[in-house]
Design an enzyme around this catalytic site. Structure first.
Site, PDB file in Angstrom:
ATOM      1  N   LYS A  33      17.624 -52.532 -26.488  1.00 34.04           N
ATOM      2  CA  LYS A  33      16.281 -52.466 -27.095  1.00 34.04           C
ATOM      3  C   LYS A  33      16.260 -51.482 -28.264  1.00 34.04           C
ATOM      4  O   LYS A  33      15.751 -51.793 -29.330  1.00 34.04           O
ATOM      5  CB  LYS A  33      15.233 -51.976 -26.071  1.00 34.04           C
ATOM      6  CG  LYS A  33      15.083 -52.859 -24.859  1.00 34.04           C
ATOM      7  CD  LYS A  33      14.017 -52.335 -23.916  1.00 34.04           C
ATOM      8  CE  LYS A  33      14.316 -50.967 -23.311  1.00 34.04           C
ATOM      9  NZ  LYS A  33      15.507 -50.930 -22.441  1.00 34.04           N
TER      10      LYS A  33
ATOM     11  N   ARG B 195       6.273 -49.987 -19.686  1.00 35.95           N
ATOM     12  CA  ARG B 195       7.260 -50.189 -18.634  1.00 35.95           C
ATOM     13  C   ARG B 195       6.592 -50.538 -17.314  1.00 35.95           C
ATOM     14  O   ARG B 195       7.289 -50.750 -16.319  1.00 35.95           O
ATOM     15  CB  ARG B 195       8.093 -48.931 -18.453  1.00 35.95           C
ATOM     16  CG  ARG B 195       9.437 -48.966 -19.187  1.00 35.95           C
ATOM     17  CD  ARG B 195      10.156 -47.681 -18.852  1.00 35.95           C
ATOM     18  NE  ARG B 195      11.571 -47.720 -19.055  1.00 35.95           N
ATOM     19  CZ  ARG B 195      12.187 -47.212 -20.118  1.00 35.95           C
ATOM     20  NH1 ARG B 195      11.501 -46.709 -21.105  1.00 35.95           N
ATOM     21  NH2 ARG B 195      13.508 -47.232 -20.188  1.00 35.95           N
TER      22      ARG B 195
ATOM     23  N   ARG C 251      27.643 -45.527 -23.448  1.00 44.84           N
ATOM     24  CA  ARG C 251      26.641 -45.100 -24.439  1.00 44.84           C
ATOM     25  C   ARG C 251      26.778 -43.600 -24.690  1.00 44.84           C
ATOM     26  O   ARG C 251      26.944 -42.806 -23.770  1.00 44.84           O
ATOM     27  CB  ARG C 251      25.234 -45.410 -23.928  1.00 44.84           C
ATOM     28  CG  ARG C 251      24.152 -44.806 -24.820  1.00 44.84           C
ATOM     29  CD  ARG C 251      22.826 -45.498 -24.708  1.00 44.84           C
ATOM     30  NE  ARG C 251      22.187 -45.354 -23.425  1.00 44.84           N
ATOM     31  CZ  ARG C 251      21.005 -45.894 -23.128  1.00 44.84           C
ATOM     32  NH1 ARG C 251      20.372 -46.643 -24.021  1.00 44.84           N
ATOM     33  NH2 ARG C 251      20.488 -45.720 -21.943  1.00 44.84           N
TER      34      ARG C 251
ATOM     35  N   ARG D 150      24.049 -39.268 -21.725  1.00 40.38           N
ATOM     36  CA  ARG D 150      22.744 -38.845 -21.195  1.00 40.38           C
ATOM     37  C   ARG D 150      22.831 -38.646 -19.687  1.00 40.38           C
ATOM     38  O   ARG D 150      23.507 -39.399 -18.990  1.00 40.38           O
ATOM     39  CB  ARG D 150      21.690 -39.925 -21.503  1.00 40.38           C
ATOM     40  CG  ARG D 150      21.157 -39.844 -22.912  1.00 40.38           C
ATOM     41  CD  ARG D 150      20.348 -41.049 -23.321  1.00 40.38           C
ATOM     42  NE  ARG D 150      19.469 -41.608 -22.307  1.00 40.38           N
ATOM     43  CZ  ARG D 150      18.697 -42.682 -22.510  1.00 40.38           C
ATOM     44  NH1 ARG D 150      18.706 -43.288 -23.694  1.00 40.38           N
ATOM     45  NH2 ARG D 150      17.935 -43.152 -21.555  1.00 40.38           N
TER      46      ARG D 150
ATOM     47  N   ARG E 117      17.858 -46.897 -12.029  1.00 43.03           N
ATOM     48  CA  ARG E 117      17.040 -47.339 -13.167  1.00 43.03           C
ATOM     49  C   ARG E 117      16.923 -48.854 -13.172  1.00 43.03           C
ATOM     50  O   ARG E 117      15.876 -49.404 -13.511  1.00 43.03           O
ATOM     51  CB  ARG E 117      17.642 -46.834 -14.478  1.00 43.03           C
ATOM     52  CG  ARG E 117      17.582 -45.319 -14.565  1.00 43.03           C
ATOM     53  CD  ARG E 117      18.299 -44.793 -15.787  1.00 43.03           C
ATOM     54  NE  ARG E 117      17.621 -45.135 -17.016  1.00 43.03           N
ATOM     55  CZ  ARG E 117      18.193 -45.113 -18.206  1.00 43.03           C
ATOM     56  NH1 ARG E 117      19.466 -44.792 -18.330  1.00 43.03           N
ATOM     57  NH2 ARG E 117      17.503 -45.413 -19.282  1.00 43.03           N
TER      58      ARG E 117
END
Ligand code: ADP
Ligand code: AMP
Length: 214
Positions: free
Chosen positions: A13, A88, A127, A160, A171
Protein backbone atom coordinates in the site's frame (compact mmCIF):
# COMPACT_ATOMS: atom_id res chain seq x y z
CA UNK A 1 -9.12 12.72 -6.25
CA UNK A 2 -9.54 10.94 -2.90
CA UNK A 3 -8.11 7.47 -2.79
CA UNK A 4 -7.95 4.81 -0.09
CA UNK A 5 -5.41 1.99 -0.26
CA UNK A 6 -6.70 -1.27 1.19
CA UNK A 7 -4.74 -4.47 1.71
CA UNK A 8 -2.95 -6.56 4.28
CA UNK A 9 0.10 -5.19 6.10
CA UNK A 10 2.98 -5.53 3.66
CA UNK A 11 0.76 -5.77 0.57
CA UNK A 12 2.49 -2.75 -0.93
CA UNK A 13 0.00 0.00 0.00
CA UNK A 14 2.70 2.46 1.00
CA UNK A 15 4.86 1.69 -2.04
CA UNK A 16 1.94 2.31 -4.40
CA UNK A 17 0.57 5.27 -2.43
CA UNK A 18 3.91 7.09 -2.78
CA UNK A 19 3.94 6.46 -6.54
CA UNK A 20 0.34 7.71 -6.86
CA UNK A 21 1.15 10.79 -4.76
CA UNK A 22 4.17 11.62 -6.96
CA UNK A 23 2.37 11.10 -10.25
CA UNK A 24 -0.83 12.97 -9.40
CA UNK A 25 0.63 15.61 -7.08
CA UNK A 26 -1.54 14.78 -4.06
CA UNK A 27 -0.32 14.09 -0.50
CA UNK A 28 0.38 10.58 0.75
CA UNK A 29 -1.25 10.32 4.16
CA UNK A 30 -0.12 7.34 6.23
CA UNK A 31 -1.43 6.98 9.77
CA UNK A 32 1.40 4.51 10.44
CA UNK A 33 3.97 7.17 9.41
CA UNK A 34 2.24 9.75 11.63
CA UNK A 35 2.39 7.37 14.60
CA UNK A 36 6.06 6.49 13.92
CA UNK A 37 6.97 10.18 13.70
CA UNK A 38 5.26 10.71 17.07
CA UNK A 39 7.13 7.75 18.59
CA UNK A 40 10.41 9.13 17.31
CA UNK A 41 9.65 12.56 18.77
CA UNK A 42 8.60 11.05 22.10
CA UNK A 43 5.10 12.62 22.11
CA UNK A 44 2.27 11.44 24.36
CA UNK A 45 0.40 10.16 21.28
CA UNK A 46 3.51 8.27 20.21
CA UNK A 47 3.94 6.63 23.60
CA UNK A 48 0.32 5.50 23.65
CA UNK A 49 0.35 4.27 20.04
CA UNK A 50 3.60 2.31 20.51
CA UNK A 51 2.05 0.03 23.12
CA UNK A 52 -0.40 -1.24 20.52
CA UNK A 53 1.84 -1.15 17.46
CA UNK A 54 4.60 -3.25 19.02
CA UNK A 55 2.08 -6.02 19.70
CA UNK A 56 0.68 -5.90 16.17
CA UNK A 57 -2.62 -4.50 17.46
CA UNK A 58 -4.55 -1.56 16.08
CA UNK A 59 -4.27 1.77 17.83
CA UNK A 60 -7.75 2.57 19.25
CA UNK A 61 -10.13 4.39 16.93
CA UNK A 62 -10.46 7.39 19.30
CA UNK A 63 -6.76 8.20 18.87
CA UNK A 64 -6.53 7.36 15.20
CA UNK A 65 -9.59 9.09 13.80
CA UNK A 66 -8.70 12.48 15.25
CA UNK A 67 -5.18 12.57 13.83
CA UNK A 68 -6.47 11.53 10.41
CA UNK A 69 -9.29 14.09 10.30
CA UNK A 70 -6.87 16.83 11.41
CA UNK A 71 -4.42 15.81 8.72
CA UNK A 72 -6.91 15.77 5.82
CA UNK A 73 -8.29 19.15 6.94
CA UNK A 74 -4.91 20.73 6.13
CA UNK A 75 -4.56 22.94 3.09
CA UNK A 76 -2.45 20.58 1.00
CA UNK A 77 -5.28 18.01 1.06
CA UNK A 78 -7.89 20.22 -0.54
CA UNK A 79 -7.41 18.76 -4.03
CA UNK A 80 -7.37 15.20 -2.77
CA UNK A 81 -5.08 12.68 -1.11
CA UNK A 82 -4.14 9.05 -0.98
CA UNK A 83 -4.80 7.39 2.37
CA UNK A 84 -2.49 4.53 3.30
CA UNK A 85 -3.40 2.49 6.37
CA UNK A 86 -6.63 4.33 7.11
CA UNK A 87 -9.39 3.28 7.57
CA UNK A 88 -8.56 -0.03 9.21
CA UNK A 89 -11.92 -0.65 10.91
CA UNK A 90 -15.55 -0.17 9.90
CA UNK A 91 -16.09 2.54 12.57
CA UNK A 92 -13.09 4.46 11.15
CA UNK A 93 -14.58 4.22 7.66
CA UNK A 94 -17.95 5.41 8.93
CA UNK A 95 -16.44 8.45 10.66
CA UNK A 96 -14.50 9.35 7.52
CA UNK A 97 -17.60 8.94 5.39
CA UNK A 98 -19.62 11.17 7.67
CA UNK A 99 -16.91 13.85 7.83
CA UNK A 100 -16.63 13.87 4.02
CA UNK A 101 -20.42 13.82 3.62
CA UNK A 102 -20.71 16.96 5.73
CA UNK A 103 -18.40 18.69 3.25
CA UNK A 104 -20.30 17.29 0.24
CA UNK A 105 -17.31 15.10 -0.62
CA UNK A 106 -16.66 11.38 -0.99
CA UNK A 107 -13.99 8.78 -1.58
CA UNK A 108 -13.47 8.24 -5.33
CA UNK A 109 -11.55 4.95 -5.25
CA UNK A 110 -10.76 2.28 -2.68
CA UNK A 111 -7.95 0.22 -4.20
CA UNK A 112 -7.45 -3.21 -2.69
CA UNK A 113 -3.89 -4.45 -3.20
CA UNK A 114 -4.48 -8.16 -3.01
CA UNK A 115 -1.62 -10.38 -1.74
CA UNK A 116 -2.00 -13.81 -0.06
CA UNK A 117 -0.70 -14.26 3.49
CA UNK A 118 2.20 -16.56 2.43
CA UNK A 119 3.74 -13.79 0.29
CA UNK A 120 3.22 -11.22 3.04
CA UNK A 121 5.27 -13.07 5.63
CA UNK A 122 8.23 -13.21 3.22
CA UNK A 123 7.95 -9.54 2.28
CA UNK A 124 7.79 -8.18 5.81
CA UNK A 125 11.02 -9.83 6.90
CA UNK A 126 12.81 -8.05 4.05
CA UNK A 127 11.25 -4.63 4.55
CA UNK A 128 13.59 -1.92 5.81
CA UNK A 129 12.24 1.45 6.87
CA UNK A 130 13.65 4.89 7.35
CA UNK A 131 12.07 6.28 10.49
CA UNK A 132 13.24 9.79 9.57
CA UNK A 133 11.56 10.32 6.20
CA UNK A 134 9.24 7.31 5.88
CA UNK A 135 10.98 5.79 2.83
CA UNK A 136 10.62 2.01 2.53
CA UNK A 137 12.98 -0.51 0.98
CA UNK A 138 13.18 -4.27 0.56
CA UNK A 139 16.47 -6.11 0.90
CA UNK A 140 15.78 -8.08 -2.32
CA UNK A 141 13.16 -6.18 -4.32
CA UNK A 142 14.04 -2.54 -3.56
CA UNK A 143 17.53 -2.39 -2.01
CA UNK A 144 18.95 1.02 -1.04
CA UNK A 145 22.05 2.16 -2.95
CA UNK A 146 24.16 1.76 0.18
CA UNK A 147 23.24 -1.12 2.48
CA UNK A 148 21.39 0.00 5.60
CA UNK A 149 21.30 3.70 4.61
CA UNK A 150 18.31 5.66 3.30
CA UNK A 151 18.81 6.94 -0.28
CA UNK A 152 16.59 9.94 0.41
CA UNK A 153 17.91 11.34 3.70
CA UNK A 154 21.01 9.33 4.59
CA UNK A 155 19.66 8.03 7.90
CA UNK A 156 20.02 4.45 9.09
CA UNK A 157 17.41 1.91 7.93
CA UNK A 158 15.75 -0.42 10.45
CA UNK A 159 13.63 -3.55 10.60
CA UNK A 160 10.46 -2.14 12.17
CA UNK A 161 9.67 -3.67 15.58
CA UNK A 162 6.27 -4.70 14.23
CA UNK A 163 7.82 -6.42 11.18
CA UNK A 164 9.43 -9.11 13.34
CA UNK A 165 7.98 -12.53 12.42
CA UNK A 166 6.13 -13.10 15.71
CA UNK A 167 4.27 -9.79 15.30
CA UNK A 168 3.54 -10.16 11.59
CA UNK A 169 1.22 -13.14 12.19
CA UNK A 170 -0.72 -11.09 14.77
CA UNK A 171 -1.03 -8.23 12.33
CA UNK A 172 -2.37 -10.58 9.67
CA UNK A 173 -4.96 -11.97 12.12
CA UNK A 174 -6.00 -8.45 13.06
CA UNK A 175 -6.21 -7.55 9.35
CA UNK A 176 -8.53 -10.46 8.56
CA UNK A 177 -10.78 -9.77 11.54
CA UNK A 178 -11.00 -6.00 11.56
CA UNK A 179 -9.84 -4.56 8.24
CA UNK A 180 -10.86 -7.03 5.54
CA UNK A 181 -14.60 -6.24 6.08
CA UNK A 182 -13.84 -2.83 4.54
CA UNK A 183 -13.59 -4.53 1.15
CA UNK A 184 -17.34 -5.21 1.24
CA UNK A 185 -18.01 -1.79 2.74
CA UNK A 186 -16.43 -0.01 -0.23
CA UNK A 187 -17.78 -2.51 -2.73
CA UNK A 188 -21.28 -1.60 -1.54
CA UNK A 189 -20.43 2.04 -2.22
CA UNK A 190 -19.36 1.18 -5.77
CA UNK A 191 -15.78 2.49 -5.40
CA UNK A 192 -13.85 -0.75 -4.83
CA UNK A 193 -11.14 -1.72 -7.34
CA UNK A 194 -8.91 -4.74 -6.85
CA UNK A 195 -5.38 -5.14 -8.19
CA UNK A 196 -3.11 -8.19 -8.06
CA UNK A 197 -0.40 -7.10 -5.60
CA UNK A 198 1.80 -10.17 -6.13
CA UNK A 199 3.13 -8.76 -9.40
CA UNK A 200 6.16 -6.57 -9.84
CA UNK A 201 5.57 -3.13 -8.30
CA UNK A 202 5.71 -1.39 -11.70
CA UNK A 203 2.99 -3.71 -13.02
CA UNK A 204 0.87 -3.09 -9.92
CA UNK A 205 1.28 0.65 -10.49
CA UNK A 206 0.33 0.32 -14.17
CA UNK A 207 -2.86 -1.49 -13.12
CA UNK A 208 -3.65 1.31 -10.66
CA UNK A 209 -3.05 4.15 -13.12
CA UNK A 210 -5.26 2.34 -15.67
CA UNK A 211 -8.06 2.40 -13.07
CA UNK A 212 -7.52 6.05 -12.13
CA UNK A 213 -7.38 7.16 -15.75
CA UNK A 214 -10.22 4.98 -17.12
P1 ADP B 1 2.32 -1.77 3.23
O1 ADP B 1 2.35 -0.27 3.13
O2 ADP B 1 1.09 -2.36 2.58
O3 ADP B 1 2.51 -2.28 4.63
P2 ADP B 1 4.88 -1.66 1.79
O4 ADP B 1 4.55 -0.77 0.63
O5 ADP B 1 5.71 -1.09 2.88
O6 ADP B 1 3.53 -2.34 2.39
O7 ADP B 1 5.57 -2.98 1.19
C1 ADP B 1 6.02 -4.03 2.04
C2 ADP B 1 7.39 -4.52 1.58
O8 ADP B 1 7.27 -5.19 0.31
C3 ADP B 1 8.38 -3.38 1.36
O9 ADP B 1 9.67 -3.83 1.76
C4 ADP B 1 8.33 -3.12 -0.15
O10 ADP B 1 9.56 -2.59 -0.64
C5 ADP B 1 8.02 -4.51 -0.71
N1 ADP B 1 7.12 -4.48 -1.87
C6 ADP B 1 6.09 -3.62 -2.13
N2 ADP B 1 5.46 -3.92 -3.29
C7 ADP B 1 6.09 -5.02 -3.78
C8 ADP B 1 5.90 -5.84 -4.96
N3 ADP B 1 4.93 -5.59 -5.85
N4 ADP B 1 6.74 -6.89 -5.11
C9 ADP B 1 7.70 -7.16 -4.20
N5 ADP B 1 7.95 -6.44 -3.10
C10 ADP B 1 7.15 -5.38 -2.87
P1 AMP C 1 1.36 0.73 8.92
O1 AMP C 1 2.54 1.61 8.81
O2 AMP C 1 0.18 1.24 8.10
O3 AMP C 1 1.66 -0.72 8.64
O4 AMP C 1 0.86 0.82 10.44
C1 AMP C 1 1.68 0.36 11.49
C2 AMP C 1 0.83 0.19 12.76
O5 AMP C 1 0.28 1.46 13.15
C3 AMP C 1 -0.38 -0.73 12.64
O6 AMP C 1 -0.03 -2.10 12.81
C4 AMP C 1 -1.25 -0.21 13.79
O7 AMP C 1 -0.77 -0.63 15.06
C5 AMP C 1 -1.01 1.30 13.70
N1 AMP C 1 -1.99 1.94 12.79
C6 AMP C 1 -1.74 2.56 11.62
N2 AMP C 1 -2.87 3.02 11.06
C7 AMP C 1 -3.88 2.64 11.89
C8 AMP C 1 -5.31 2.79 11.86
N3 AMP C 1 -5.93 3.39 10.84
N4 AMP C 1 -6.02 2.27 12.90
C9 AMP C 1 -5.40 1.67 13.94
N5 AMP C 1 -4.09 1.48 14.02
C10 AMP C 1 -3.32 1.96 13.01
Amino acid sequence: MKIIMLGAPGAGKGTQAKMIADKYGIPHVSTGDIFRANIKNGTQLGMEAKQYMDKGLLVPDELTVKILLDRVAQDDCKNGYVLDGFPRTIPQAEVLDKALGELGEKIDYAIDVDVPDENIVKRMGGRRACLSCGATYHIEHVPPKKEGICDVCGQELVLRDDDKPETVQNRLNVYHEQTQPLIEFYQAKGVLKTVDGTRDMKDVFAAITAILEA
